[in-house]
Design an enzyme around this catalytic site. Structure first.
Site, PDB file in Angstrom:
ATOM      1  N   GLY A   1      48.070  39.500  43.136  1.00  7.41           N
ATOM      2  CA  GLY A   1      49.449  39.379  42.646  1.00  7.41           C
ATOM      3  C   GLY A   1      50.073  40.747  42.416  1.00  7.41           C
ATOM      4  O   GLY A   1      51.198  41.012  42.851  1.00  7.41           O
TER       5      GLY A   1
ATOM      6  N   GLU B   1      40.886  27.034  36.007  1.00  6.78           N
ATOM      7  CA  GLU B   1      42.038  27.421  35.188  1.00  6.78           C
ATOM      8  C   GLU B   1      43.252  27.768  36.067  1.00  6.78           C
ATOM      9  O   GLU B   1      44.397  27.563  35.667  1.00  6.78           O
ATOM     10  CB  GLU B   1      41.690  28.636  34.308  1.00  6.78           C
ATOM     11  CG  GLU B   1      40.718  28.332  33.177  1.00  6.78           C
ATOM     12  CD  GLU B   1      39.271  28.147  33.623  1.00  6.78           C
ATOM     13  OE1 GLU B   1      38.906  28.669  34.702  1.00  6.78           O
ATOM     14  OE2 GLU B   1      38.510  27.462  32.918  1.00  6.78           O
ATOM     15  N   ASN B   2      42.981  28.274  37.280  1.00  4.84           N
ATOM     16  CA  ASN B   2      44.085  28.630  38.197  1.00  4.84           C
ATOM     17  C   ASN B   2      44.927  27.409  38.588  1.00  4.84           C
ATOM     18  O   ASN B   2      46.053  27.549  39.054  1.00  4.84           O
ATOM     19  CB  ASN B   2      43.568  29.259  39.498  1.00  4.84           C
ATOM     20  CG  ASN B   2      42.994  30.651  39.341  1.00  4.84           C
ATOM     21  OD1 ASN B   2      42.162  31.087  40.129  1.00  4.84           O
ATOM     22  ND2 ASN B   2      43.443  31.377  38.320  1.00  4.84           N
TER      23      ASN B   2
ATOM     24  N   ASP C   1      40.223  39.850  42.192  1.00 10.30           N
ATOM     25  CA  ASP C   1      41.419  39.916  41.343  1.00 10.30           C
ATOM     26  C   ASP C   1      42.355  41.032  41.813  1.00 10.30           C
ATOM     27  O   ASP C   1      41.896  42.047  42.338  1.00 10.30           O
ATOM     28  CB  ASP C   1      40.966  40.150  39.898  1.00 10.30           C
ATOM     29  CG  ASP C   1      42.056  39.800  38.903  1.00 10.30           C
ATOM     30  OD1 ASP C   1      43.054  39.159  39.302  1.00 10.30           O
ATOM     31  OD2 ASP C   1      41.916  40.168  37.729  1.00 10.30           O
TER      32      ASP C   1
HETATM   33  C1  FPP Z   1      43.317  36.459  41.604  1.00 14.65           C
HETATM   34  O1  FPP Z   1      44.298  37.461  41.758  1.00 14.65           O
HETATM   35  C2  FPP Z   1      43.089  35.813  42.869  1.00 14.65           C
HETATM   36  C3  FPP Z   1      43.236  34.473  43.086  1.00 14.65           C
HETATM   37  C4  FPP Z   1      43.629  33.536  42.030  1.00 14.65           C
HETATM   38  C5  FPP Z   1      43.053  33.890  44.414  1.00 14.65           C
HETATM   39  C6  FPP Z   1      42.045  34.561  45.308  1.00 14.65           C
HETATM   40  C7  FPP Z   1      42.197  34.000  46.651  1.00 14.65           C
HETATM   41  C8  FPP Z   1      42.121  34.705  47.789  1.00 14.65           C
HETATM   42  C9  FPP Z   1      41.769  36.144  47.849  1.00 14.65           C
HETATM   43  C10 FPP Z   1      42.343  34.010  49.077  1.00 14.65           C
HETATM   44  C11 FPP Z   1      41.028  33.570  49.556  1.00 14.65           C
HETATM   45  C12 FPP Z   1      41.172  32.711  50.705  1.00 14.65           C
HETATM   46  C13 FPP Z   1      40.120  32.101  51.245  1.00 14.65           C
HETATM   47  C14 FPP Z   1      40.342  31.219  52.378  1.00 14.65           C
HETATM   48  C15 FPP Z   1      38.756  32.269  50.718  1.00 14.65           C
HETATM   49  P1  FPP Z   1      45.673  37.345  40.981  1.00 14.65           P
HETATM   50  O2  FPP Z   1      46.646  36.695  41.869  1.00 14.65           O
HETATM   51  O3  FPP Z   1      45.456  36.708  39.654  1.00 14.65           O
HETATM   52  O4  FPP Z   1      46.071  38.847  40.832  1.00 14.65           O
HETATM   53  P2  FPP Z   1      46.860  39.534  39.629  1.00 14.65           P
HETATM   54  O5  FPP Z   1      45.874  39.620  38.499  1.00 14.65           O
HETATM   55  O6  FPP Z   1      47.220  40.850  40.181  1.00 14.65           O
HETATM   56  O7  FPP Z   1      48.058  38.684  39.311  1.00 14.65           O
END
Ligand code: FPP
Length: 226
Positions: free
Chosen positions: A16, A60-61, A13
């Site tokens: 973003g 959920e994503n 996490d």
């Molecule tokens: C949550 O952070 C992360 C995700 C929804 C996606 C995670 C995916 C990757 C790290 C890429 C992985 C790629 C491969 C090929 C395995 P968020 O975006 O919700 O962060 P935030 O809470 O700061 O908004």
């Protein structure tokens, strides 16, 4: 390290927020996250861990804006057509957990091939949770177990979970500061040690990973016994 987890789960996490701090789009954060996944897979294997499960996309994503999802699908395309070869060269296998039906067909195909082309007798397994949610997984397993007839026991249910055949995670790490599991390996995490850090995933270096391993090695696990 005194005690080492056999299986580590990783909730990645904070991509973003990491991107926002740099006035960049969220996809920039996910891309940096993917580079972390590549480095950490190698590192975990070097440390002697046998299974690393990364939460790359929750069910959920799937309701996230189309643009962000497309960005993530592009990363999966890139990873599973290029970077996965590095894993194979390290004698590592790939396993996918989640509902492949909800994904673009070409992505689902690449993921399936990623599993199928894995080396036999691998010494390390990288598990990708993609369009994954524990509640859906448990409901599906219960349905499959019921359809197969016979008594539903922990053993039969476990067989029908996406993780069937994998050991339960010993340690679950969540980056990004939130203190919850967000529908990740809920059944399997019954006795997992939990480690939370404020570090955003793109900043979660090998050194940060080692901090979690070090903390794990000092935890006393009783599994309900005295
Ligand atoms: C949550 O952070 C992360 C995700 C929804 C996606 C995670 C995916 C990757 C790290 C890429 C992985 C790629 C491969 C090929 C395995 P968020 O975006 O919700 O962060 P935030 O809470 O700061 O908004």
């Amino acid at each position: 390290m005194e005690k080492l987890p056999l299986h580590v789960g990783l909730i990645m996490d904070g991509n973003g927020r990491w991107a926002k701090k740099r006035l960049m789009p969220r996809s920039f954060g996910h891309n940096a996250g993917m580079n972390r996944v590549i480095a950490l897979a190698e590192h975990a294997q070097k440390r002697g861990i046998k299974y690393l499960t990364v939460y790359a996309l929750s069910s959920e994503n799937l309701s996230r804006p189309k643009e962000e999802l497309e960005g993530l699908y592009s990363l999966f395309r890139k990873y599973f057509s290029e970077n996965v070869k590095k894993l194979y060269m390290q004698n590592a296998a790939v396993k996918i957990i989640g509902d492949m039906h909800g994904l673009p067909q070409d992505v689902a195909k690449l993921l399936k091939e990623g599993e199928e082309n894995s080396p036999q007798n691998a010494t390390f397994t990288m598990v990708f949770a993609i369009n994954y949610g524990s509640r859906g997984e448990i409901a599906r397993a219960a349905r499959l177990a019921a359809e197969s007839g016979g008594e539903i026991t922990e053993k039969t249910l476990e067989k029908y979970l996406y993780t069937g055949g994998l050991p339960s995670p010993d340690l679950i790490i969540r980056t990004g500061g939130e203190l919850r599991l967000s529908n990740f390996l809920l059944y399997q995490a019954a006795y997992a040690e939990l480690y939370f850090t404020d570090v955003l995933f793109p900043d979660f270096t090998e050194k940060e990973f080692d901090k979690a391993l070090n903390e794990f090695s000092h935890r006393e696990r009783r599994f309900g016994k005295v």
